[in-house]
Design an enzyme around this catalytic site. Structure first.
Site, PDB file in Angstrom:
ATOM      1  N   GLY A  14       0.812  -1.216   0.000  1.00 46.31           N
ATOM      2  CA  GLY A  14       0.000   0.000   0.000  1.00 46.31           C
ATOM      3  C   GLY A  14       0.846   1.267   0.000  1.00 46.31           C
ATOM      4  O   GLY A  14       2.071   1.233   0.079  1.00 46.31           O
ATOM      5  N   SER A  42      -2.068  -9.630  -3.174  1.00 45.47           N
ATOM      6  CA  SER A  42      -0.707  -9.156  -3.433  1.00 45.47           C
ATOM      7  C   SER A  42       0.333 -10.268  -3.421  1.00 45.47           C
ATOM      8  O   SER A  42       1.507 -10.023  -3.723  1.00 45.47           O
ATOM      9  CB  SER A  42      -0.327  -8.100  -2.389  1.00 45.47           C
ATOM     10  OG  SER A  42      -1.172  -6.979  -2.483  1.00 45.47           O
ATOM     11  N   CYS A 132      -2.631  11.221  10.612  1.00 51.16           N
ATOM     12  CA  CYS A 132      -1.617  12.034   9.939  1.00 51.16           C
ATOM     13  C   CYS A 132      -1.785  13.523  10.215  1.00 51.16           C
ATOM     14  O   CYS A 132      -0.798  14.226  10.492  1.00 51.16           O
ATOM     15  CB  CYS A 132      -1.657  11.772   8.430  1.00 51.16           C
ATOM     16  SG  CYS A 132      -3.307  11.799   7.718  1.00 51.16           S
ATOM     17  N   ARG A 237     -10.673  17.548   1.904  1.00 46.25           N
ATOM     18  CA  ARG A 237      -9.825  16.859   0.935  1.00 46.25           C
ATOM     19  C   ARG A 237      -9.630  17.785  -0.269  1.00 46.25           C
ATOM     20  O   ARG A 237     -10.600  18.325  -0.810  1.00 46.25           O
ATOM     21  CB  ARG A 237     -10.487  15.556   0.487  1.00 46.25           C
ATOM     22  CG  ARG A 237      -9.592  14.667  -0.356  1.00 46.25           C
ATOM     23  CD  ARG A 237      -8.488  14.031   0.452  1.00 46.25           C
ATOM     24  NE  ARG A 237      -8.982  13.036   1.399  1.00 46.25           N
ATOM     25  CZ  ARG A 237      -8.247  12.460   2.335  1.00 46.25           C
ATOM     26  NH1 ARG A 237      -6.966  12.797   2.474  1.00 46.25           N
ATOM     27  NH2 ARG A 237      -8.756  11.572   3.160  1.00 46.25           N
ATOM     28  N   HIS A 244      -0.184  17.316   3.494  1.00 46.07           N
ATOM     29  CA  HIS A 244      -1.332  17.946   4.148  1.00 46.07           C
ATOM     30  C   HIS A 244      -0.944  19.340   4.626  1.00 46.07           C
ATOM     31  O   HIS A 244       0.154  19.546   5.175  1.00 46.07           O
ATOM     32  CB  HIS A 244      -1.769  17.138   5.371  1.00 46.07           C
ATOM     33  CG  HIS A 244      -2.445  15.836   5.050  1.00 46.07           C
ATOM     34  ND1 HIS A 244      -2.722  15.420   3.776  1.00 46.07           N
ATOM     35  CD2 HIS A 244      -2.892  14.842   5.880  1.00 46.07           C
ATOM     36  CE1 HIS A 244      -3.320  14.226   3.820  1.00 46.07           C
ATOM     37  NE2 HIS A 244      -3.434  13.866   5.085  1.00 46.07           N
TER      38      HIS A 244
END
Length: 339
Positions: A14, A42, A132, A237, A244
């Site tokens: 990812g 995967s 985050c 977003r 960010h």
């Protein structure tokens, strides 16, 4: 000879997992054996670590025998299911999802802010990586809080699509191309088009009208800062791939002048002061991309309250906002606790 540690990266294929692998390499973490784990989709992929091929294995409950540290970035459901198995096998889990963040027996750690909290990992063998947007904010605010005691935070975030993962990165890229070529874009990841647009919704809405992302910032800030700071957030977003940005307004018990704030932030761990607006120098997402520092600028007093201050805070959400913070926690673990 320096001791080596066996590491598993869960969710290795990812967006955050690949960054975790890069951070382990770049920071020269003392890895002995490494294992890459992901979903059955995967399996068969081969990734590299320090120039050597490593096959991706299916994540199973018995995947953690002999593993010392497991870095998880595979979503909350998998973390809830597999972290206890990893901990039972003897691994310390550092989890990037929201699954364990508010568990009172799991420390929520940002090494520059509350490294002492890491000692609590022994209760469940799990350490939570904060959200985050929370990470970069508290890195910037910790030195100001220590000096002036923050009473209230008003934060608006402008968050890159990489926070949603590789599918969102692809969606922004495809939508941009479609619009520039006069074709109608399709949206599958987000409820509305993200290209050339801003979405005032990150995650689902709660009963109080806030989104889960916004409430993460409210609750996680209190836990990390170990203070009942009143926080209100609006998370948006934006059509940016990486990085960010946040507009942060704080009210403090003790006045902090702009000069003092700059002085405090100049020497703060994990912070880079970029604050010369007269010359067009201020934090931007494109400058933070690929970096591990939190950039802070546009510092100015808020004269609507007695002790108010405004800041603009930017960081790479996949690096300091996720992967780098997790690897820093691992570094602190082996330096202070897993000797």
């Amino acid at each position: 000879m320096k001791k080596l540690w066996n590491v598993a990266v869960v969710g290795a294929t990812g967006a955050v997992g690949t960054q975790m692998i890069e951070c382990l390499e770049e920071r020269k973490f003392p890895v002995g054996k490494i294992k890459f784990l992901a979903s059955v989709r995967s399996v068969g992929q081969v990734l590299e670590f320090n120039g050597k091929p490593v096959p991706v294995e299916e994540l199973k409950h018995d995947s953690f025998e002999g593993i010392d540290i497991a870095l998880f970035s595979a979503g909350g459901a998998r973390s809830e299911e597999f972290c206890p198995s990893a901990a039972k096998a003897g691994a310390v889990c550092i989890d990037n999802s929201s699954a364990w963040r508010m568990d009172p027996e799991v420390p929520l750690v940002v090494p520059e802010v509350n490294p002492h909290a890491l000692a609590g990992y022994r209760k469940k063998g799990i350490v939570a990586n904060p959200n985050c947007s929370t990470i970069q904010m508290v890195v910037a605010l910790k030195p100001l809080h220590d000096f002036g005691s923050i009473k209230r935070i008003v934060v608006s975030t402008y968050q890159a699509v990489s926070g949603t993962g590789n599918k969102a990165i692809d969606e922004l890229r495809k939508q941009t191309g479609e619009l520039l070529n006069g074709r109608p874009p399709k949206n599958e990841v987000y409820p509305h088009r993200i290209a050339f647009n801003c979405l005032p919704q990150i995650d689902s809405f709660c009963d109080n009208g806030y989104t889960k992302e916004e409430m993460k910032m409210v609750n996680e800030t209190r836990k990390i800062m170990e203070a009942e700071i009143k926080t209100t957030a609006t998370c948006v977003r934006v059509p940016v791939f990486y990085g960010h940005s946040e507009s942060v307004n704080i009210e403090t018990a003790k006045k902090i002048t702009v000069a003092k704030a700059r002085e405090l932030l100049e020497d703060a761990p994990g912070v880079e002061l970029v604050d010369n607006p007269a010359n067009g120098e201020y934090p931007m997402a494109m400058d933070a991309a690929g970096e591990d520092l939190t950039l802070v600028g546009r510092i100015r007093e808020d004269d609507t309250v007695a002790n108010g201050l405004n800041l603009w805070v930017v960081a790479d959400n996949l690096r300091k906002g996720a992967a780098t913070n997790a690897v820093q926690i691992a570094e602190l673990l082996v330096e202070e606790y897993l000797k």
